[in-house]
Design a protein around this motif. Structure first.
Motif, short mmCIF file in Angstrom:
data_model
loop_
_atom_site.label_atom_id
_atom_site.label_comp_id
_atom_site.label_asym_id
_atom_site.label_seq_id
_atom_site.Cartn_x
_atom_site.Cartn_y
_atom_site.Cartn_z
N ALA A 164 0.83 -1.21 0.00
CA ALA A 164 0.00 0.00 0.00
C ALA A 164 0.86 1.25 0.00
CB ALA A 164 -0.92 0.00 1.21
N GLN A 165 0.38 2.27 -0.67
CA GLN A 165 1.07 3.56 -0.73
C GLN A 165 0.02 4.66 -0.53
OE1 GLN A 165 3.55 3.98 -4.19
NE2 GLN A 165 4.18 1.83 -4.15
N ALA A 174 -2.49 6.06 6.11
CA ALA A 174 -1.17 5.44 6.25
C ALA A 174 -0.92 5.00 7.68
CB ALA A 174 -0.10 6.41 5.78
N ALA A 175 -1.32 5.82 8.64
CA ALA A 175 -1.12 5.48 10.06
C ALA A 175 -1.90 4.23 10.43
CB ALA A 175 -1.52 6.66 10.94
N VAL A 176 -3.15 4.10 9.94
CA VAL A 176 -3.96 2.92 10.23
C VAL A 176 -3.31 1.67 9.66
CG1 VAL A 176 -6.16 1.79 9.75
CG2 VAL A 176 -6.12 4.20 10.42
N CYS A 224 -0.70 -3.42 10.60
CA CYS A 224 0.34 -4.34 10.14
C CYS A 224 1.27 -4.72 11.28
CB CYS A 224 1.12 -3.72 8.99
SG CYS A 224 2.28 -4.84 8.19
N GLU A 225 1.67 -3.74 12.09
CA GLU A 225 2.55 -4.00 13.23
C GLU A 225 1.86 -4.90 14.26
OE1 GLU A 225 3.58 -0.12 14.59
OE2 GLU A 225 5.27 0.09 13.18
N ILE A 226 0.58 -4.66 14.49
CA ILE A 226 -0.15 -5.51 15.45
C ILE A 226 -0.15 -6.95 14.98
CG2 ILE A 226 -2.44 -6.00 16.41
CD1 ILE A 226 -2.97 -3.00 16.41
N TYR A 227 -0.37 -7.15 13.69
CA TYR A 227 -0.38 -8.53 13.18
C TYR A 227 1.00 -9.17 13.31
CZ TYR A 227 -0.20 -12.42 9.96
OH TYR A 227 0.01 -13.67 9.41
N LEU A 228 2.03 -8.42 12.95
CA LEU A 228 3.39 -8.98 13.00
C LEU A 228 3.80 -9.31 14.43
CD1 LEU A 228 5.19 -6.68 10.40
CD2 LEU A 228 4.47 -9.05 10.09
N GLN A 229 3.30 -8.52 15.39
CA GLN A 229 3.67 -8.74 16.79
C GLN A 229 2.86 -9.87 17.42
OE1 GLN A 229 3.17 -4.92 18.62
NE2 GLN A 229 4.87 -3.98 17.47
N THR A 230 1.60 -10.01 17.03
CA THR A 230 0.71 -10.97 17.70
C THR A 230 0.38 -12.18 16.85
OG1 THR A 230 -1.32 -9.90 16.90
CG2 THR A 230 -0.35 -9.04 18.95
N GLU A 234 -11.56 -0.19 10.24
CA GLU A 234 -10.81 1.00 9.86
C GLU A 234 -9.70 0.67 8.86
OE1 GLU A 234 -9.20 -0.22 13.99
OE2 GLU A 234 -11.09 -0.26 12.87
N LEU A 235 -9.19 -0.57 8.91
CA LEU A 235 -8.18 -0.97 7.94
C LEU A 235 -8.81 -1.16 6.55
CD1 LEU A 235 -5.31 -1.80 7.22
CD2 LEU A 235 -5.88 -4.13 7.93
N GLU A 236 -10.00 -1.72 6.53
CA GLU A 236 -10.70 -1.88 5.25
C GLU A 236 -10.91 -0.53 4.57
OE1 GLU A 236 -14.72 -4.07 3.54
OE2 GLU A 236 -14.70 -3.34 5.60
#
Length: 648
Positions: free
Chosen positions: A134-135, A142-144, A149-155, A165-167
């Motif tokens: 995504a760009q 962009a912040a969402v 993405c970070e939440i998924y990578l961490q958990t 909100e991501l959709e």
């Protein structure tokens, strides 16, 4: 993010964008809209397979670099719709973009598979991978995306990828390798006066008080309060230029003028100047600008009649003899090649110097624009090449997009539609001769249907300096009122030629022409003479100004009144909050009618409610609907029209 749109024809058949509305002749000519009104766009959009797709509208004003965007929504059966609003007059271009919504497709598949026994880890990784591509141009989106993405990578929890909100953030930020754009469609946004106005046409030289004396612009200014009191928005002036002496016509179109005959103002040009000069007896250019300013003070605009022809005395005949048509003997051809118009000559648009002629005529219009004129009635534009008018209107509106052009002709309907397509803002119509109910319903029905309603704005004139219809020649007050009410309510733009309010009706025997036509003489009138219908005109224009339903033409439907000599219809404002029912008598008989309104509703969107009563806009009386309608009596000798506001 850089988005490269592929046109439909080079998209390898992936996307099909068809049946685009609105468009005129598949985009050859511009669609017409009014500034501030939403532009509704519809199209069939589909591609092969079972992919989730997305679509958006893009548009920009000519000369702008950046495209603006608005989403489109799927309604049913691959039919998509969207809307946008134009905030300035001018020419625009719009298009439709479509692309595969990879993230929405992934989300749909993932949610479907959650109830299965299969391992969804790989599916979740696929979704996270889409986030990395995504760009987002919107910092909030962009912040969402980064956060989820970070939440998924961490958990490792897939729920982070399914957040609403991501959709929303991904909808406008994901990579679109198959982004496809439709062909470009032209659009013109006009100011409000293009859609709504009451026109009053007059000869400036006849606005004085001394019989036989040529009036001035100062006399015209003195008449403005009276015209404004009748509720008119536009004052249309016949040509105000110097009039030729050679071949000047006499009274009642006599072949030879007598001493003192003023001649036709349509024979433009003399030693005093041409199309960019004013007749010396009217005053100076400064006097004309004072008249324009006085009209503005009274809440009115000036429209000029532009006659694309010259008298034999016009300065251009000496300066540019190559601009004029010649007969085999070398003499200049009369205007329209008709003997009765030999006080004027036509231009030769096929001459070798045609480019200079085009530019000179454009410069004439721009000259008057610089004097404060923003409306022009073009006299008989069908006499010149259509390509010329398309070019001239574009050139003038590039200079000032608020300029309005009226096609002042009564010619074949398809030719009039052609003139409207190529740029004329408004057009005269055959309303002037439509008298029977079926004729009116057929005529108006055609004008408010598709595609005509997207490019053709009618202006209903009840009479003109050249046309005194047979139905007005009896001078019956009820008929004048009926025709006025029809014009003013069926069309949002209408006009009268001065003298109509005085019931002037003396014809040339056997012809639809005025006896002692003002075209060939100076007239002085008593504007207060007994029997005039000035109060009726004022009341009708006041009702129009107070009801937005009457300020547009297209949202109209006819009602089946049983009496064939009464026409009934309902008009609805664009925001649906104002609904007017009208019934107008077409004969002098007293009519007792039943007006069915049971299926009429008032209100916007989901707030629409059935009509329960009607309010008479003239008397103020209110009548409750019974059994889905209301019984009315129309006495044409008192008032041939009943105008009713629908109340929910």
């Amino acid at each position: 993010m850089t988005k490269t749109a592929r046109p439909v024809e080079s998209a390898s058949g992936t996307f099909h964008i068809t049946d685009v509305y609105p468009s005129v002749d598949c985009g050859r000519f511009p669609v017409k809209r009014i500034v501030g009104e939403p532009v509704e766009v519809w199209a069939d959009i589909y591609r092969d397979g079972h992919h989730v797709i997305a679509a958006a509208l893009v548009w920009r004003r000519d000369g702008d670099d950046e495209w603006q965007h608005a989403p489109m929504r799927l309604h049913s059966d691959d039919r998509w719709g969207g809307r946008f609003v134009l905030d300035r007059p001018g020419r625009y271009t719009f298009a439709i973009e479509a692309w595969t919504d990879e993230f929405a497709g992934w989300r749909q598949r993932f949610e479907q598979n959650q109830n299965s026994a299969r391992d969804l880890v790989v599916d979740a990784i696929e979704g996270a991978g889409l986030l990395t591509q995504a760009q987002a141009r919107d910092p909030a989106a962009a912040a969402v995306i980064i956060r989820q993405c970070e939440i998924y990578l961490q958990t490792g929890e897939a729920g982070a990828l399914l957040a609403p909100e991501l959709e929303a953030a991904m909808a406008g930020s994901q990579f679109r390798p198959d982004l496809t754009r439709s062909p470009l469609y032209p659009l013109v946004a006009d100011r409000l006066r293009a859609r709504y106005g009451a026109w009053y046409q007059m000869f400036p030289r006849s606005q004085g008080k001394v019989p036989g004396a040529h009036a001035s612009f100062h006399d015209c200014i003195a008449r403005l309060p009276d015209i404004a009191a009748m509720g008119f928005d536009v004052i249309l002036l016949t040509p105000i230029h110097p009039i030729g002496h050679g071949r000047r016509k006499g009274r009642n179109n006599a072949a030879t003028a007598r001493p003192g005959d003023p001649g036709s103002p349509y024979a433009v040009g003399s030693a005093d100047g041409g199309h960019d000069a004013v007749h010396p007896e009217l005053g100076t250019m400064e006097d004309f600008r004072a008249f324009v300013a006085a009209c503005r003070t009274q809440g009115m605009e000036v429209a000029l009649d532009f006659a694309v022809q010259c008298s034999p005395d016009h300065p251009w005949l000496k300066r540019h003899p190559q601009w004029f048509k010649r007969r085999p003997d070398g003499s200049i051809r009369p205007a329209g090649d008709r003997a009765q118009r030999d006080d004027a000559v036509d231009f030769d648009f096929a001459s070798e110097d045609a480019a200079a002629l085009w530019q000179a005529l454009r410069d004439v219009v721009l000259f008057w624009v610089n004097q404060g004129v923003r409306i022009f009635r073009i006299d008989n534009p069908h006499g010149q090449p259509l390509a010329f008018w398309e070019w001239l209107i574009r050139e003038v509106q590039r200079h000032d997009p608020e300029v309005v052009f009226l096609a002042g002709a009564f010619v074949r309907p398809k030719l009039m539609k052609g003139l409207a397509k190529l740029g004329f803002t408004q057009s005269c119509t055959y309303f002037t001769w439509r008298t029977l109910r079926w004729e009116l319903e057929q005529h108006v029905g055609e004008l408010i249907s598709y595609p005509e309603r997207d490019f053709f704005r009618p202006n209903f004139f009840v009479n003109t300096p050249d046309v005194l219809p047979f139905h007005l020649q009896s001078g019956e007050s009820w008929m004048f009122k009926s025709r006025l009410a029809l014009a003013a309510t069926l069309s949002s733009n209408y006009g009268i030629y001065s003298g109509f309010e005085l019931l002037e009706h003396a014809p040339v025997p056997g012809r639809e022409e005025y006896l002692n036509a003002e075209t060939y003489e100076v007239r002085v009138r008593d504007w207060e003479q007994p029997g005039n219908i000035r109060p009726y005109v004022a009341a009708l224009n006041r009702i129009r100004r107070g009801n937005s339903a009457l300020q547009q033409t297209s949202n109209l439907r006819f009602i089946g009144v049983e009496d064939g000599n009464v026409i009934g219809f309902v008009k609805e404002a664009l925001d649906q909050t104002n609904v007017i029912a009208a019934v107008i008598a077409l004969s002098a008989d007293v009519h007792d009618i039943w007006l069915p309104l049971g299926d009429t509703k008032v209100g916007p969107g989901n707030a629409r409610r059935p009509v329960t009563a009607v309010e008479d806009l003239v008397t103020g009386e209110r009548h409750a609907l019974e059994w889905g309608g209301v019984r009315l009596r129309i006495d044409p000798e008192r008032d041939p029209a009943r105008l009713l506001r629908c109340v929910a």
